[in-house]
Design a protein around this motif. Structure first.
Motif, PDB file in Angstrom:
ATOM      1  N   PRO A 276     -31.589 -38.638 -55.333  1.00 15.39           N
ATOM      2  CA  PRO A 276     -33.452 -38.464 -54.797  1.00 15.39           C
ATOM      3  C   PRO A 276     -34.067 -39.047 -53.687  1.00 15.39           C
ATOM      4  O   PRO A 276     -33.398 -40.064 -52.591  1.00 15.39           O
ATOM      5  N   SER A 277     -34.219 -38.601 -52.761  1.00 17.79           N
ATOM      6  CA  SER A 277     -34.992 -38.365 -51.640  1.00 17.79           C
ATOM      7  C   SER A 277     -36.335 -39.158 -51.694  1.00 17.79           C
ATOM      8  O   SER A 277     -37.622 -39.660 -51.197  1.00 17.79           O
ATOM      9  N   PHE A 278     -37.317 -37.908 -52.798  1.00 20.10           N
ATOM     10  CA  PHE A 278     -38.849 -38.779 -52.996  1.00 20.10           C
ATOM     11  C   PHE A 278     -39.422 -38.708 -51.654  1.00 20.10           C
ATOM     12  O   PHE A 278     -40.523 -38.975 -51.532  1.00 20.10           O
ATOM     13  N   ASN A 279     -39.117 -37.817 -51.056  1.00 21.79           N
ATOM     14  CA  ASN A 279     -39.438 -37.191 -49.418  1.00 21.79           C
ATOM     15  C   ASN A 279     -40.471 -35.872 -50.013  1.00 21.79           C
ATOM     16  O   ASN A 279     -40.251 -34.767 -49.360  1.00 21.79           O
ATOM     17  N   LEU A 280     -41.601 -35.822 -50.323  1.00 18.59           N
ATOM     18  CA  LEU A 280     -42.429 -34.954 -49.911  1.00 18.59           C
ATOM     19  C   LEU A 280     -43.176 -35.033 -48.733  1.00 18.59           C
ATOM     20  O   LEU A 280     -43.663 -35.553 -48.302  1.00 18.59           O
ATOM     21  N   SER A 281     -44.094 -33.979 -48.710  1.00 20.12           N
ATOM     22  CA  SER A 281     -44.562 -33.355 -47.009  1.00 20.12           C
ATOM     23  C   SER A 281     -45.759 -33.501 -47.717  1.00 20.12           C
ATOM     24  O   SER A 281     -46.486 -32.498 -48.500  1.00 20.12           O
TER      25      SER A 281
ATOM     26  N   GLN B 213     -51.924 -34.669 -63.268  1.00 19.46           N
ATOM     27  CA  GLN B 213     -53.299 -35.117 -61.774  1.00 19.46           C
ATOM     28  C   GLN B 213     -54.327 -35.665 -62.669  1.00 19.46           C
ATOM     29  O   GLN B 213     -55.365 -36.008 -62.443  1.00 19.46           O
ATOM     30  N   SER B 214     -54.019 -35.318 -64.309  1.00 24.60           N
ATOM     31  CA  SER B 214     -55.382 -35.865 -64.521  1.00 24.60           C
ATOM     32  C   SER B 214     -55.597 -37.581 -65.090  1.00 24.60           C
ATOM     33  O   SER B 214     -56.860 -37.978 -65.481  1.00 24.60           O
ATOM     34  N   SER B 215     -54.250 -38.432 -64.690  1.00 22.50           N
ATOM     35  CA  SER B 215     -53.951 -40.286 -64.979  1.00 22.50           C
ATOM     36  C   SER B 215     -54.841 -40.562 -64.065  1.00 22.50           C
ATOM     37  O   SER B 215     -53.981 -40.096 -62.362  1.00 22.50           O
ATOM     38  N   MET B 216     -54.831 -41.810 -64.306  1.00 24.82           N
ATOM     39  CA  MET B 216     -55.623 -43.044 -62.309  1.00 24.82           C
ATOM     40  C   MET B 216     -53.759 -43.474 -62.848  1.00 24.82           C
ATOM     41  O   MET B 216     -53.624 -44.274 -63.393  1.00 24.82           O
ATOM     42  N   ARG B 217     -53.771 -43.031 -61.300  1.00 25.76           N
ATOM     43  CA  ARG B 217     -52.361 -44.184 -60.630  1.00 25.76           C
ATOM     44  C   ARG B 217     -52.286 -43.495 -59.489  1.00 25.76           C
ATOM     45  O   ARG B 217     -53.650 -43.248 -58.838  1.00 25.76           O
ATOM     46  N   SER B 218     -51.568 -45.278 -58.509  1.00 23.09           N
ATOM     47  CA  SER B 218     -51.952 -45.386 -57.816  1.00 23.09           C
ATOM     48  C   SER B 218     -51.344 -43.838 -56.737  1.00 23.09           C
ATOM     49  O   SER B 218     -50.351 -43.162 -57.462  1.00 23.09           O
ATOM     50  N   TYR B 219     -51.405 -43.766 -55.197  1.00 21.78           N
ATOM     51  CA  TYR B 219     -50.777 -42.688 -55.221  1.00 21.78           C
ATOM     52  C   TYR B 219     -49.705 -42.765 -54.143  1.00 21.78           C
ATOM     53  O   TYR B 219     -48.651 -41.963 -54.844  1.00 21.78           O
ATOM     54  N   SER B 220     -49.103 -44.195 -54.287  1.00 19.02           N
ATOM     55  CA  SER B 220     -47.466 -43.980 -54.140  1.00 19.02           C
ATOM     56  C   SER B 220     -46.807 -43.523 -55.680  1.00 19.02           C
ATOM     57  O   SER B 220     -45.765 -43.213 -55.451  1.00 19.02           O
ATOM     58  N   ASP B 221     -47.761 -44.183 -56.518  1.00 17.91           N
ATOM     59  CA  ASP B 221     -46.973 -43.709 -58.001  1.00 17.91           C
ATOM     60  C   ASP B 221     -46.784 -42.500 -58.068  1.00 17.91           C
ATOM     61  O   ASP B 221     -46.156 -41.335 -58.819  1.00 17.91           O
ATOM     62  N   TYR B 222     -48.321 -41.460 -58.417  1.00 19.44           N
ATOM     63  CA  TYR B 222     -48.392 -40.808 -58.401  1.00 19.44           C
ATOM     64  C   TYR B 222     -47.405 -39.252 -57.691  1.00 19.44           C
ATOM     65  O   TYR B 222     -46.927 -38.780 -57.923  1.00 19.44           O
ATOM     66  N   VAL B 223     -47.066 -39.767 -56.120  1.00 13.86           N
ATOM     67  CA  VAL B 223     -46.169 -39.208 -55.207  1.00 13.86           C
ATOM     68  C   VAL B 223     -44.741 -39.870 -56.005  1.00 13.86           C
ATOM     69  O   VAL B 223     -43.785 -38.024 -55.897  1.00 13.86           O
TER      70      VAL B 223
END
Length: 299
Positions: A170-175, A231-241
């Protein structure tokens, strides 16, 4: 605060004089100033580093990739033949005469070096590109950059193997450019996959791209519920990605065509000693889908 007004010539002298007691301070200052100095000063710093310790040589080798001058070749050749340092190999592959690189090919083919060798020699008709020595994305990149022909079957296979590689490593490398623009995020958000599709369009493999995109739509639909929950839950941006990436890859694994599901299952068992031992103890080898050894990539 460090004073920034000491002459560069003085810093080089202090750096080269190992008894000055100021080697570390001079090194830090030279590194801090290096990119803004003129060429004559940079060249002196480069030569001083090439004559220094392994860690300092490791710092200067990447600088030489972009600042190469033929006057460095004798010194770099001496260092390469003496120490075989990995970063020194980068310079040999990119800047040395092709005849020298080919003569030392076996010594140079470590790690990802073969990818860069292919980029340099791939346009030569007599150079054979061995895809088994390349990661799937690197193979596709080489084929595109060197204007090599690929069959539609080979191109589509390469796309699915890029997905398999993402599942295995896994790279977790999103655009991030498109991350907030997609109502239904798909595998196109993963950099290697979107870049691969771009390459294949350049190579006019439109039928292959269309076929993969139809499968990609299935992945997107499968992932949609999990993505909506994110998308409907509150989380940090890094966790979301990270969780968006995981949701997409989980869906990709579920939707893989049978051939690639079989390869993935065999890879999981082969890579996991405890699972391999369990399969052996339960005598389940015959139950596993048969996958040819040639279907496995070494990465």
């Amino acid at each position: 605060m460090s004073k920034r007004n000491k002459p560069v010539a003085t810093l080089i002298k202090q750096y080269c004089d190992k008894k000055s007691g100021k080697v570390g301070e001079a090194r830090r200052e030279l590194h801090w100033r290096f990119s803004c100095l003129d060429w004559s000063q940079q060249k002196k710093i480069i030569m001083a580093h090439l004559d220094s310790c392994p860690s300092d040589r490791d710092w200067i080798y990447p600088q030489l990739l972009r600042l190469w001058d033929e006057s460095f070749e004798p010194k770099v050749k001496e260092l390469w033949e003496t120490y075989k340092e990995p970063r020194c190999a980068w310079l040999v592959i990119r800047h040395f005469p092709k005849s020298y690189v080919m003569e030392h090919l076996d010594e140079l083919m470590h790690g990802r070096n073969y990818y860069f060798i292919c980029l340099r020699f791939g346009k030569n008709d007599d150079f054979v590109i061995d895809k088994e020595k390349l990661k799937p994305f690197d193979y596709l990149t080489v084929m595109n950059m060197t204007y090599r022909e690929m069959t539609d079957e080979d191109a589509l296979d390469c796309l699915y193997r890029i997905v398999l590689h993402e599942l295995r490593h896994p790279s977790f490398n999103l655009s991030h450019t498109y991350l907030n623009c997609e109502e239904h995020p798909s595998l196109n958000l993963i950099r290697d996959i979107s870049q691969s599709l771009f390459y294949l369009r350049q190579m006019e493999k439109f039928d292959c791209v269309e076929q993969f995109e139809r499968w990609n739509s299935e992945v997107s639909k499968h992932a949609a519920p999990a993505v909506r929950d994110l998308q409907s839950s509150m989380r940090s941006y890094s966790d979301y990605v990270a969780q968006l990436y995981s949701a997409l890859m989980d869906s990709a694994a579920e939707c893989l065509p049978k051939k690639y599901k079989d390869i993935r299952l065999n890879e999981i068992i082969r890579d996991n000693d405890s699972m391999s031992d369990l399969v052996s103890r339960l005598g389940l080898e015959e139950e596993l889908p048969k996958v040819a050894e040639s279907d496995f990539y070494p990465f």
